[in-house]
Design an enzyme around this catalytic site. Sequence first.
Site, PDB file in Angstrom:
ATOM      1  N   ASN A 196       0.839  -1.215   0.000  1.00 23.96           N
ATOM      2  CA  ASN A 196       0.000   0.000   0.000  1.00 23.96           C
ATOM      3  C   ASN A 196       0.861   1.247   0.000  1.00 23.96           C
ATOM      4  O   ASN A 196       1.959   1.269   0.534  1.00 23.96           O
ATOM      5  CB  ASN A 196      -0.982  -0.012   1.189  1.00 23.96           C
ATOM      6  CG  ASN A 196      -0.421   0.672   2.417  1.00 23.96           C
ATOM      7  OD1 ASN A 196      -0.475   1.895   2.545  1.00 23.96           O
ATOM      8  ND2 ASN A 196       0.143  -0.116   3.325  1.00 23.96           N
ATOM      9  N   PHE A 243      -1.402   8.251   4.251  1.00 18.96           N
ATOM     10  CA  PHE A 243      -2.167   8.908   5.330  1.00 18.96           C
ATOM     11  C   PHE A 243      -3.417   9.620   4.812  1.00 18.96           C
ATOM     12  O   PHE A 243      -3.613  10.815   5.039  1.00 18.96           O
ATOM     13  CB  PHE A 243      -1.303   9.926   6.082  1.00 18.96           C
ATOM     14  CG  PHE A 243      -0.286   9.331   7.014  1.00 18.96           C
ATOM     15  CD1 PHE A 243      -0.325   8.002   7.396  1.00 18.96           C
ATOM     16  CD2 PHE A 243       0.733  10.136   7.546  1.00 18.96           C
ATOM     17  CE1 PHE A 243       0.625   7.467   8.267  1.00 18.96           C
ATOM     18  CE2 PHE A 243       1.680   9.616   8.419  1.00 18.96           C
ATOM     19  CZ  PHE A 243       1.629   8.270   8.774  1.00 18.96           C
ATOM     20  N   SER A 250       5.713   5.096   8.483  1.00 22.44           N
ATOM     21  CA  SER A 250       5.031   4.814   7.218  1.00 22.44           C
ATOM     22  C   SER A 250       5.936   5.244   6.072  1.00 22.44           C
ATOM     23  O   SER A 250       6.504   6.339   6.116  1.00 22.44           O
ATOM     24  CB  SER A 250       3.705   5.567   7.133  1.00 22.44           C
ATOM     25  OG  SER A 250       2.791   4.981   8.018  1.00 22.44           O
ATOM     26  N   ASN A 299       5.140   6.084   3.140  1.00 21.70           N
ATOM     27  CA  ASN A 299       4.451   6.816   2.080  1.00 21.70           C
ATOM     28  C   ASN A 299       4.288   8.307   2.327  1.00 21.70           C
ATOM     29  O   ASN A 299       3.565   8.985   1.612  1.00 21.70           O
ATOM     30  CB  ASN A 299       3.079   6.170   1.844  1.00 21.70           C
ATOM     31  CG  ASN A 299       3.207   4.674   1.573  1.00 21.70           C
ATOM     32  OD1 ASN A 299       3.985   4.266   0.718  1.00 21.70           O
ATOM     33  ND2 ASN A 299       2.493   3.870   2.337  1.00 21.70           N
ATOM     34  N   THR A 300       4.915   8.816   3.371  1.00 22.30           N
ATOM     35  CA  THR A 300       4.903  10.260   3.626  1.00 22.30           C
ATOM     36  C   THR A 300       6.352  10.731   3.569  1.00 22.30           C
ATOM     37  O   THR A 300       7.182  10.278   4.366  1.00 22.30           O
ATOM     38  CB  THR A 300       4.276  10.568   5.012  1.00 22.30           C
ATOM     39  OG1 THR A 300       2.901  10.197   4.966  1.00 22.30           O
ATOM     40  CG2 THR A 300       4.389  12.036   5.377  1.00 22.30           C
ATOM     41  N   LYS A 311       6.070   3.887  16.813  1.00 13.90           N
ATOM     42  CA  LYS A 311       5.998   2.774  15.849  1.00 13.90           C
ATOM     43  C   LYS A 311       7.129   2.885  14.849  1.00 13.90           C
ATOM     44  O   LYS A 311       7.290   3.924  14.199  1.00 13.90           O
ATOM     45  CB  LYS A 311       4.649   2.795  15.131  1.00 13.90           C
ATOM     46  CG  LYS A 311       4.473   1.620  14.152  1.00 13.90           C
ATOM     47  CD  LYS A 311       3.038   1.457  13.717  1.00 13.90           C
ATOM     48  CE  LYS A 311       2.877   0.325  12.725  1.00 13.90           C
ATOM     49  NZ  LYS A 311       1.479   0.134  12.319  1.00 13.90           N
ATOM     50  N   ASN A 332       6.138  -1.405  11.212  1.00 12.64           N
ATOM     51  CA  ASN A 332       5.327  -0.960  10.081  1.00 12.64           C
ATOM     52  C   ASN A 332       5.640  -1.838   8.850  1.00 12.64           C
ATOM     53  O   ASN A 332       6.328  -2.853   8.969  1.00 12.64           O
ATOM     54  CB  ASN A 332       5.622   0.526   9.802  1.00 12.64           C
ATOM     55  CG  ASN A 332       4.374   1.261   9.377  1.00 12.64           C
ATOM     56  OD1 ASN A 332       3.673   0.816   8.476  1.00 12.64           O
ATOM     57  ND2 ASN A 332       4.073   2.373  10.025  1.00 12.64           N
ATOM     58  N   GLY A 341       2.967  -9.659   9.567  1.00 15.81           N
ATOM     59  CA  GLY A 341       2.880 -11.019   9.040  1.00 15.81           C
ATOM     60  C   GLY A 341       2.226 -12.040   9.941  1.00 15.81           C
ATOM     61  O   GLY A 341       2.362 -13.242   9.698  1.00 15.81           O
TER      62      GLY A 341
END
Length: 406
Positions: free
Chosen positions: A141, A145, A214, A216-217, A257, A286, A338
């Site tokens: 993915n 956010f 994350s 993706n930021t 995290k 993550n 997982g």
Amino acid sequence: MLRTALRRLGYTVAGGAAGTAMVYRNDFKQLEFDLASASGPLVRLFDVETSHKIGILAAKMGVFPKETRPDPACLRTTVWGREFPNPLGVAAGFDKDAEVIEPLLALGFGFVEVGSITPLPQPGNPKPRAFRLPEHGAVINRYGFNSEGAYAARNRLAAFRQKQAAAASGSFPAGLLGVNLGKNKLSEDAAADYSTGVTKLAPFADYLVINISSPNTPGLRSLQGRKELETLVKSVKQTRDGMKWAGPLGPPPLLVKIAPDLTSDDMEDIAAVALAQGIDGLIVSNTTITRPGPIGEDPVGKETGGLSGKPLFQMATEVLRQMYTLTGGKLPIIGVGGVSSGEDAYAKIRAGASLVELYSAFAYEGPKLVPRVKRELAELLERDGFSSVAEAVGADHRVAAAVLAK
Ligand SMILES: Cc1cc2nc3c(=O)[nH]c(=O)nc-3n(C[C@H](O)[C@H](O)[C@H](O)COP(=O)(O)O)c2cc1C
């Protein structure tokens, strides 16, 4: 007649006695969970994001089964002075906007972590932004956010707490609530963003998470660096501690995290800051930006984003194991990455996790995963002579130490 037919399929009228590992097996309640999961293949005809929306809608409409069988006593566990009915939680990302906390708890999860919630609403990355790799039990993915923001979340969290407080004793699902905080993509002051999240949402949280992992930021994961993390944690903690906290438990614990893609030096730095700054716990981990083993050869594996699910298990568990060692077992760790069976959850616990979360396996398997993982975990604890989850936390490290001492 129906009962006879179901008996032939292996369902029994009553489960085993509560408190033993036999609960959750093939009773009529289990049938409800199995039926609720049966629509999975149909829902998966849609793309990931649409399927997820259908799942959230189903939960809102009350279609999810409600667990009424008590959790085995060995699964009950206390972390940060807070009692969890069982150690299995929903990882962040499933209920990003705090819409379905109650139905998720009613499914039998011991806790739900909502978020990541950003201070201001933001749309996230362009679609498509999530992809299945079914033959690997994995997801990639790059949502980035997408969040309705802290104001919308605050209203929903307040409504949840009000309903919980008004419910007659025993009529509301047990389980705790974690709130995972993110930062807005265009914000240049990360500490201010996380502090805003704390100010608005901490009053409703049983624990808080600073998500700095994350992929993706842009720039987010660099907040895991020693100096950056130290500055960030100091500032966010100051915000939390400056608020008024009534009740015996005090403020919600503050967790960080982290990513699974860290070098040994990175991990040492994070452990040092965590201990020095009084971080209350870690979430490991993550999604990964790597593409282990056959994922690299799968055309979908070439999509940009974070990989979750089965291929993440080993690397996330090894980072968890190392973080437990580096923090001397002093900080509770939530193990995630997982997990799709009781065996996986048990391995995380033995490596040092006090609690375990999952997401991808739930997306693939649906509601019936929850009682299965709990039953398998209870059986493994019983098999190895542990009377509680807490007794098993970090067991691998003690075995290793005993071998070395010989
Ligand atoms: C679609 C999707 C969205 C996610 N969104 C978030 C998020 O907003 N915040 C966060 O901290 N983690 C997020 N995660 C990461 C999960 O919380 C979890 O750490 C990761 O998926 C590994 O667990 P799993 O292998 O059981 O899925 C997301 C994961 C997925 C698959």
